[in-house]
Design a protein around this motif. Structure first.
Motif, PDB file in Angstrom:
ATOM      1  N   VAL A  31       6.229  -1.529   3.272  1.00  0.00           N
ATOM      2  CA  VAL A  31       6.279  -0.173   1.894  1.00  0.00           C
ATOM      3  C   VAL A  31       5.154  -1.219   1.152  1.00  0.00           C
ATOM      4  O   VAL A  31       4.283  -1.757   0.423  1.00  0.00           O
ATOM      5  CB  VAL A  31       7.541  -0.912   1.275  1.00  0.00           C
ATOM      6  N   GLY A  32       4.383   0.193   0.608  1.00  0.00           N
ATOM      7  CA  GLY A  32       3.006   0.105  -0.062  1.00  0.00           C
ATOM      8  C   GLY A  32       3.831   0.496  -2.051  1.00  0.00           C
ATOM      9  O   GLY A  32       3.605  -1.116  -2.600  1.00  0.00           O
ATOM     10  N   HIS A  33       4.492   1.411  -2.079  1.00  0.00           N
ATOM     11  CA  HIS A  33       4.503   1.606  -3.125  1.00  0.00           C
ATOM     12  C   HIS A  33       5.941   2.032  -3.417  1.00  0.00           C
ATOM     13  O   HIS A  33       6.012   3.236  -2.242  1.00  0.00           O
ATOM     14  CB  HIS A  33       3.658   2.321  -4.135  1.00  0.00           C
ATOM     15  N   VAL A  34       6.636   1.566  -4.725  1.00  0.00           N
ATOM     16  CA  VAL A  34       7.968   2.499  -4.948  1.00  0.00           C
ATOM     17  C   VAL A  34       7.732   3.438  -6.214  1.00  0.00           C
ATOM     18  O   VAL A  34       8.293   2.737  -6.828  1.00  0.00           O
ATOM     19  CB  VAL A  34       9.506   2.374  -4.667  1.00  0.00           C
ATOM     20  N   GLY A  35       7.910   5.011  -6.590  1.00  0.00           N
ATOM     21  CA  GLY A  35       8.213   5.385  -7.289  1.00  0.00           C
ATOM     22  C   GLY A  35       8.870   6.233  -7.571  1.00  0.00           C
ATOM     23  O   GLY A  35       9.927   6.237  -7.618  1.00  0.00           O
ATOM     24  N   ARG A  36       8.498   6.991  -8.634  1.00  0.00           N
ATOM     25  CA  ARG A  36       9.881   8.588  -9.302  1.00  0.00           C
ATOM     26  C   ARG A  36      10.269   9.092  -8.093  1.00  0.00           C
ATOM     27  O   ARG A  36      11.633   9.464  -7.776  1.00  0.00           O
ATOM     28  CB  ARG A  36       9.563   8.220 -10.523  1.00  0.00           C
ATOM     29  N   ASP A  37       9.506   9.729  -7.664  1.00  0.00           N
ATOM     30  CA  ASP A  37       8.772  10.560  -6.562  1.00  0.00           C
ATOM     31  C   ASP A  37       9.476  10.344  -5.712  1.00  0.00           C
ATOM     32  O   ASP A  37       9.628  11.220  -4.575  1.00  0.00           O
ATOM     33  CB  ASP A  37       7.947  11.310  -6.766  1.00  0.00           C
ATOM     34  N   GLY A  38       9.433   8.931  -5.113  1.00  0.00           N
ATOM     35  CA  GLY A  38       9.874   8.591  -3.179  1.00  0.00           C
ATOM     36  C   GLY A  38       8.832   7.181  -3.319  1.00  0.00           C
ATOM     37  O   GLY A  38       8.252   6.512  -3.589  1.00  0.00           O
ATOM     38  N   ALA A  39       9.020   7.091  -1.767  1.00  0.00           N
ATOM     39  CA  ALA A  39       8.225   5.601  -1.533  1.00  0.00           C
ATOM     40  C   ALA A  39       7.009   6.482  -0.895  1.00  0.00           C
ATOM     41  O   ALA A  39       6.917   7.181   0.274  1.00  0.00           O
ATOM     42  CB  ALA A  39       8.781   4.652  -0.865  1.00  0.00           C
ATOM     43  N   THR A  40       6.205   5.343  -1.091  1.00  0.00           N
ATOM     44  CA  THR A  40       4.640   5.268   0.306  1.00  0.00           C
ATOM     45  C   THR A  40       5.522   4.272   0.829  1.00  0.00           C
ATOM     46  O   THR A  40       4.759   3.100   0.926  1.00  0.00           O
ATOM     47  CB  THR A  40       3.355   5.284  -1.247  1.00  0.00           C
ATOM     48  N   LEU A  41       4.917   3.838   2.519  1.00  0.00           N
ATOM     49  CA  LEU A  41       4.401   3.344   3.184  1.00  0.00           C
ATOM     50  C   LEU A  41       3.108   3.403   3.313  1.00  0.00           C
ATOM     51  O   LEU A  41       2.346   4.535   3.634  1.00  0.00           O
ATOM     52  CB  LEU A  41       5.564   3.762   4.458  1.00  0.00           C
ATOM     53  N   ALA A  42       2.447   2.049   3.846  1.00  0.00           N
ATOM     54  CA  ALA A  42       1.025   1.961   4.071  1.00  0.00           C
ATOM     55  C   ALA A  42       0.987   1.775   4.846  1.00  0.00           C
ATOM     56  O   ALA A  42       1.987   0.421   6.113  1.00  0.00           O
ATOM     57  CB  ALA A  42       0.670   0.903   3.113  1.00  0.00           C
ATOM     58  N   GLY A  43      -0.047   2.444   6.291  1.00  0.00           N
ATOM     59  CA  GLY A  43       0.093   1.760   8.144  1.00  0.00           C
ATOM     60  C   GLY A  43      -1.370   1.453   6.997  1.00  0.00           C
ATOM     61  O   GLY A  43      -2.337   1.746   6.746  1.00  0.00           O
ATOM     62  N   GLN A  44      -1.384   1.170   8.671  1.00  0.00           N
ATOM     63  CA  GLN A  44      -3.296   0.062   8.598  1.00  0.00           C
ATOM     64  C   GLN A  44      -3.431   0.478  10.323  1.00  0.00           C
ATOM     65  O   GLN A  44      -2.538   0.086  11.166  1.00  0.00           O
ATOM     66  CB  GLN A  44      -3.071  -1.340   8.779  1.00  0.00           C
ATOM     67  N   LEU A  45      -4.887   0.871  10.167  1.00  0.00           N
ATOM     68  CA  LEU A  45      -5.514   1.390  11.309  1.00  0.00           C
ATOM     69  C   LEU A  45      -6.985   0.801  11.748  1.00  0.00           C
ATOM     70  O   LEU A  45      -7.298   1.345  11.118  1.00  0.00           O
ATOM     71  CB  LEU A  45      -5.196   3.045  11.666  1.00  0.00           C
ATOM     72  N   ASP A  46      -6.895  -0.182  12.554  1.00  0.00           N
ATOM     73  CA  ASP A  46      -7.816  -0.913  13.045  1.00  0.00           C
ATOM     74  C   ASP A  46      -8.948  -0.478  13.917  1.00  0.00           C
ATOM     75  O   ASP A  46      -7.578   0.150  15.371  1.00  0.00           O
ATOM     76  CB  ASP A  46      -7.401  -1.899  13.374  1.00  0.00           C
TER      77      ASP A  46
END
Length: 151
Positions: A31-46
């Motif tokens: 879980v990256g950021h939770v704001g008023r318009d929804g949530a942003t999940l943080a994917g990590q790609l190596d």
């Protein structure tokens, strides 16, 4: 003449099949950021680049599924390039609207995590070969933050 062309095609196909290609792995989803318009999940790609020069990344396409349905999908055009002879970490922000998060509440209510499957297509521009897409898939559990963890 046709026989010579067939031999040339076979030779080129054999050489191209043995060319090293970048390797990628989906390292993490959090879980990256939770704001008023929804949530942003943080994917990590190596991504490991075997070449001695930088390789441009054309785009990253992604699809996030949970409970048998697609929660989010999209593309990131031109996210940068892969460093020469190194492993580069690319960040894939996945935006999920609140209405879809609420529909997943039943799954999260049982064990306070969301079971997911993330599919990523990493398209790079390889010399001689042109655009090449690496398909990646990862399944796992996304632990949700608790109220005490947020505040």
């Amino acid at each position: 003449m046709a026989q010579l062309m067939n031999k040339a095609k076979g030779f080129v196909a054999e050489k191209v099949a043995h060319v090293q290609k970048p390797e990628a792995e989906l390292a993490d989803l959090s879980v990256g950021h939770v704001g008023r318009d929804g949530a942003t999940l943080a994917g990590q790609l190596d991504v490991r680049n075997p070449y001695s020069h930088a390789v441009p990344v054309c785009e990253i396409s992604y699809s996030l599924k949970s409970a048998g349905r697609e929660v989010a999908s999209g593309t990131m055009p031109d996210p940068g390039s892969l460093a020469a002879s190194a492993t580069t970490r690319l960040h894939v922000p996945v935006k999920v609207p609140y209405d879809l998060l609420l529909s997943l509440a039943k799954d999260a209510g049982r064990d306070w995590d969301i079971d997911y499957e993330m599919r990523v297509g990493l398209t790079v521009d390889l010399p001689i070969l042109g655009n090449f897409t690496l398909p990646l898939t990862k399944s796992g559990e996304l632990k949700l933050p608790t109220l005490s963890g947020i505040f």
